[in-house]
Design a protein around this motif. Structure first.
Motif, mmCIF file in Angstrom:
data_model
loop_
_atom_site.group_PDB
_atom_site.id
_atom_site.type_symbol
_atom_site.label_atom_id
_atom_site.label_comp_id
_atom_site.label_asym_id
_atom_site.label_seq_id
_atom_site.Cartn_x
_atom_site.Cartn_y
_atom_site.Cartn_z
ATOM 1 N N HIS A 123 0.813 -1.212 0.000
ATOM 2 C CA HIS A 123 0.000 0.000 0.000
ATOM 3 C C HIS A 123 0.846 1.262 0.000
ATOM 4 O O HIS A 123 1.935 1.308 0.577
ATOM 5 N N LYS A 124 0.301 2.276 -0.666
ATOM 6 C CA LYS A 124 0.880 3.609 -0.615
ATOM 7 C C LYS A 124 -0.037 4.467 0.244
ATOM 8 O O LYS A 124 -1.265 4.439 0.095
ATOM 9 N N TYR A 125 0.550 5.216 1.150
ATOM 10 C CA TYR A 125 -0.201 6.053 2.075
ATOM 11 C C TYR A 125 0.163 7.515 1.826
ATOM 12 O O TYR A 125 1.346 7.848 1.746
ATOM 13 N N GLU A 126 -0.857 8.359 1.701
ATOM 14 C CA GLU A 126 -0.635 9.803 1.616
ATOM 15 C C GLU A 126 -1.370 10.449 2.782
ATOM 16 O O GLU A 126 -2.594 10.317 2.893
ATOM 17 N N ILE A 127 -0.628 11.146 3.621
ATOM 18 C CA ILE A 127 -1.197 11.727 4.833
ATOM 19 C C ILE A 127 -1.006 13.231 4.775
ATOM 20 O O ILE A 127 0.113 13.724 4.601
ATOM 21 N N THR A 128 -2.106 13.957 4.926
ATOM 22 C CA THR A 128 -2.091 15.408 4.762
ATOM 23 C C THR A 128 -2.656 16.082 6.003
ATOM 24 O O THR A 128 -3.688 15.665 6.541
ATOM 25 N N THR A 129 -1.980 17.104 6.431
ATOM 26 C CA THR A 129 -2.484 17.913 7.546
ATOM 27 C C THR A 129 -3.814 18.551 7.160
ATOM 28 O O THR A 129 -3.991 18.999 6.029
ATOM 29 N N HIS A 130 -4.768 18.570 8.121
ATOM 30 C CA HIS A 130 -6.037 19.276 7.874
ATOM 31 C C HIS A 130 -5.733 20.630 7.248
ATOM 32 O O HIS A 130 -4.851 21.360 7.718
ATOM 33 N N ARG A 131 -6.483 20.965 6.245
ATOM 34 C CA ARG A 131 -6.185 22.237 5.600
ATOM 35 C C ARG A 131 -7.430 22.874 5.010
ATOM 36 O O ARG A 131 -8.454 22.230 4.793
ATOM 37 N N ALA A 132 -7.293 24.145 4.756
ATOM 38 C CA ALA A 132 -8.268 24.898 3.983
ATOM 39 C C ALA A 132 -7.454 25.613 2.920
ATOM 40 O O ALA A 132 -6.656 26.483 3.241
ATOM 41 N N GLU A 133 -7.630 25.190 1.682
ATOM 42 C CA GLU A 133 -6.810 25.765 0.628
ATOM 43 C C GLU A 133 -7.683 26.434 -0.410
ATOM 44 O O GLU A 133 -8.817 26.037 -0.643
ATOM 45 N N ALA A 134 -7.160 27.465 -1.021
ATOM 46 C CA ALA A 134 -7.909 28.175 -2.049
ATOM 47 C C ALA A 134 -6.954 28.638 -3.138
ATOM 48 O O ALA A 134 -5.796 28.941 -2.865
ATOM 49 N N TYR A 135 -7.435 28.675 -4.347
ATOM 50 C CA TYR A 135 -6.636 29.169 -5.462
ATOM 51 C C TYR A 135 -6.842 30.675 -5.600
ATOM 52 O O TYR A 135 -7.960 31.178 -5.529
ATOM 53 N N HIS A 136 -5.753 31.349 -5.806
ATOM 54 C CA HIS A 136 -5.869 32.757 -6.185
ATOM 55 C C HIS A 136 -6.477 32.803 -7.581
ATOM 56 O O HIS A 136 -6.179 31.948 -8.413
ATOM 57 N N PRO A 137 -7.341 33.752 -7.877
ATOM 58 C CA PRO A 137 -8.039 33.757 -9.169
ATOM 59 C C PRO A 137 -7.134 33.617 -10.382
ATOM 60 O O PRO A 137 -7.556 33.076 -11.391
ATOM 61 N N ASP A 138 -5.899 34.086 -10.311
ATOM 62 C CA ASP A 138 -5.014 34.011 -11.474
ATOM 63 C C ASP A 138 -3.863 33.044 -11.276
ATOM 64 O O ASP A 138 -2.886 33.076 -12.011
ATOM 65 N N SER A 139 -3.985 32.148 -10.302
ATOM 66 C CA SER A 139 -2.880 31.243 -9.991
ATOM 67 C C SER A 139 -3.245 29.802 -10.278
ATOM 68 O O SER A 139 -4.392 29.401 -10.122
ATOM 69 N N ARG A 140 -2.233 29.014 -10.707
ATOM 70 C CA ARG A 140 -2.446 27.586 -10.909
ATOM 71 C C ARG A 140 -2.122 26.781 -9.656
ATOM 72 O O ARG A 140 -2.310 25.584 -9.621
ATOM 73 N N LYS A 141 -1.604 27.423 -8.626
ATOM 74 C CA LYS A 141 -1.185 26.699 -7.428
ATOM 75 C C LYS A 141 -1.985 27.168 -6.218
ATOM 76 O O LYS A 141 -2.293 28.346 -6.081
ATOM 77 N N PRO A 142 -2.317 26.217 -5.343
ATOM 78 C CA PRO A 142 -3.131 26.593 -4.183
ATOM 79 C C PRO A 142 -2.329 27.327 -3.125
ATOM 80 O O PRO A 142 -1.126 27.143 -2.980
ATOM 81 N N GLU A 143 -3.041 28.189 -2.387
ATOM 82 C CA GLU A 143 -2.473 28.773 -1.180
ATOM 83 C C GLU A 143 -2.910 27.895 -0.018
ATOM 84 O O GLU A 143 -4.103 27.674 0.181
ATOM 85 N N VAL A 144 -1.980 27.356 0.738
ATOM 86 C CA VAL A 144 -2.287 26.350 1.744
ATOM 87 C C VAL A 144 -2.246 26.960 3.142
ATOM 88 O O VAL A 144 -1.305 27.655 3.502
#
Length: 465
Positions: A92-113
């Motif tokens: 198995h592969k496990y991906e563990i992520t810290t609780h987050r609220a992320e949003a994209y800037h209207p002109d950005s391809r990358k999320p602000e975390v």
């Protein structure tokens, strides 16, 4: 007590959840494995379809890394700055992520975390309610603050937050909506459809690679047309696959009951879930709008396969497909009418040329040709089926007699140069081309006869001019 069918899921996560609990952290299983544990076939263990498991936790990335070190077989930190640590242990592969609220800037391809501590807030940022459920481990307590369970039961697709907000966070979710409609048989809410129609141009900020990967996933669902109709009707296709809605304007004279778009999507559905074959089905008629002509009161699309092949290559390159996949799909589009050039029957010569031109694509080409018949005229459909059956039988017959899949001249270049007494050059290539044509027309000649024919050709050619 949890259902016995969930035991494989518990077994795959118990050690990990114990480590997090001992360290004072909560751990939740999220994503498709939770959804599919609810809707999957009761005879299939949910973990079997999900060797990759996704989790969320209140632990910060450094703490996650520390808990995985010494337990996992390998740990990856590429996503650490976004809060994700990946690891492999066993199968198995496990991906563990810290609780987050992320949003994209209207002109950005990358999320602000931004990291958080609330599972409810984390689930609010998920794409759809059916994916915004979590299992608290090890208790297997279902966390479903946005009604995902009810939506699964009602076959409804909606977002945890207002769809405009959800799609602003990640515009690719508009395309993912199409996939989940097709894969799970969900009906989108009016609010979701309206948000996609109003905001489809936001897809422009998403990378070609992410769009390509989502398109590939759509191609292998049981009935891709459900998703493809959605992306056309909402305007999504205009952003990354404009050739598709363009087909809706063209009437196909062969399939008079459908426009070319309807015919195309029917062909995609008929093919087996082979990703590249279905991409070829999707693109096979894209050249028709550019080749439409009116002749003697009728409509023709002469050479649309050639034009379509060029358009296919250009579109797949724009979507960053690997070169080998681009060439494979492009060649299938280019060859998809080849079968119909042999209307008078399958001579040995015709079979050899067809097999040689198709090469390793032969089986896919034959399936695409069969599926390209979507007429409601039963007699026409049967006639095409008979002709295809005849071709398959002729191929099998010739394969028993000769090396049909590796057709080459009876002599090689070294033999040609030695026999004619000439050096490497154009004449050798012309001689080999002549011998190959003989091989295609007449089958294996044998070396003696090949040398005799070569001498006649050479004499007629009047030497190495």
């Amino acid at each position: 007590m949890f259902p016995e069918r969930l035991r494989p899921l518990v077994d795959a996560t118990s050690e990990l959840s114990d480590r997090f609990r001992s360290a004072g952290h909560t751990l939740y299983l999220v994503g498709g494995s939770v959804r599919d544990a609810i809707v999957a076939d009761p005879d299939v263990a949910p973990v079997e379809g999900h060797p990759d498991l996704d989790f969320t936790t209140d632990a910060r990335p450094d703490a996650i890394e520390g808990l995985l070190r010494g337990w996992a077989d390998a740990v990856w930190l590429q996503g650490k700055r976004f809060g994700t640590i990946a690891a492999i242990r066993g199968d198995h592969k496990y991906e563990i992520t810290t609780h987050r609220a992320e949003a994209y800037h209207p002109d950005s391809r990358k999320p602000e975390v931004a990291f958080g501590d609330s599972i409810r807030d984390d689930l609010a940022r998920r794409d759809f309610t059916v994916n915004a459920m979590a299992l608290r481990l090890p208790e297997l307590e279902l966390i479903d603050p946005y009604g995902g369970l009810d939506d699964l039961a009602e076959k409804r697709l909606r977002t945890p937050l207002d769809p405009d907000v959800s799609f602003a966070d990640d515009p690719l979710r508009m395309l993912r909506a199409a996939r989940f409609m097709a894969r799970l048989g969900l009906e989108p809410t009016e609010e979701l459809v309206s948000a996609v129609r109003d905001g489809h141009d936001r897809l422009a900020i998403v990378s070609a690679e992410r769009i390509r990967d989502e398109l590939d996933k759509i191609m292998v669902v049981p009935v891709p047309s459900t998703a493809l109709w959605f992306i056309v009707r909402t305007g999504l296709a205009d952003e990354f696959l404009p050739e598709l809605p363009g087909l809706a304007l063209e009437q196909d004279p062969i399939h008079r009951h459908k426009d070319v778009l309807g015919h195309t999507l029917a062909v995609v559905d008929k093919t087996s879930p082979d990703r590249l074959l279905r991409l070829a089905a999707l693109f096979h008629d894209v050249g028709k709008p550019r080749t439409r002509a009116y002749v003697d009161g009728g409509v023709t699309f002469h050479h649309h396969e050639v034009v379509g092949a060029r358009m296919t290559r250009k579109r797949m390159q724009a979507l960053r497909y690997p070169n080998d996949e681009t060439e494979l799909v492009t060649e299938l589009v280019n060859l998809h009418l080849r079968f119909h050039t042999y209307r008078l029957g399958w001579t040995d010569r015709a079979v050899r040329r067809y097999v040689r031109d198709a090469g390793p694509l032969l089986d896919r080409l034959n399936e695409l040709t069969r599926c390209d018949c979507t007429t409601r005229n039963a007699a026409k459909a049967r006639a095409l089926g008979y002709r295809m059956d005849e071709l398959v039988a002729r191929i099998a017959q010739l394969r028993e007699q000769e090396e049909l899949d590796s057709i080459r001249p009876d002599l090689d270049g070294a033999q040609v140069m030695a026999h004619l007494g000439i050096p490497p050059g154009r004449a050798v290539g012309e001689a080999l081309a002549f011998l190959l044509e003989l091989r295609m027309d007449e089958g294996p000649l044998g070396e003696e006869e090949a040398f005799r024919r070569l001498d006649l050709w050479w004499a007629d050619r009047d030497g190495p001019n």
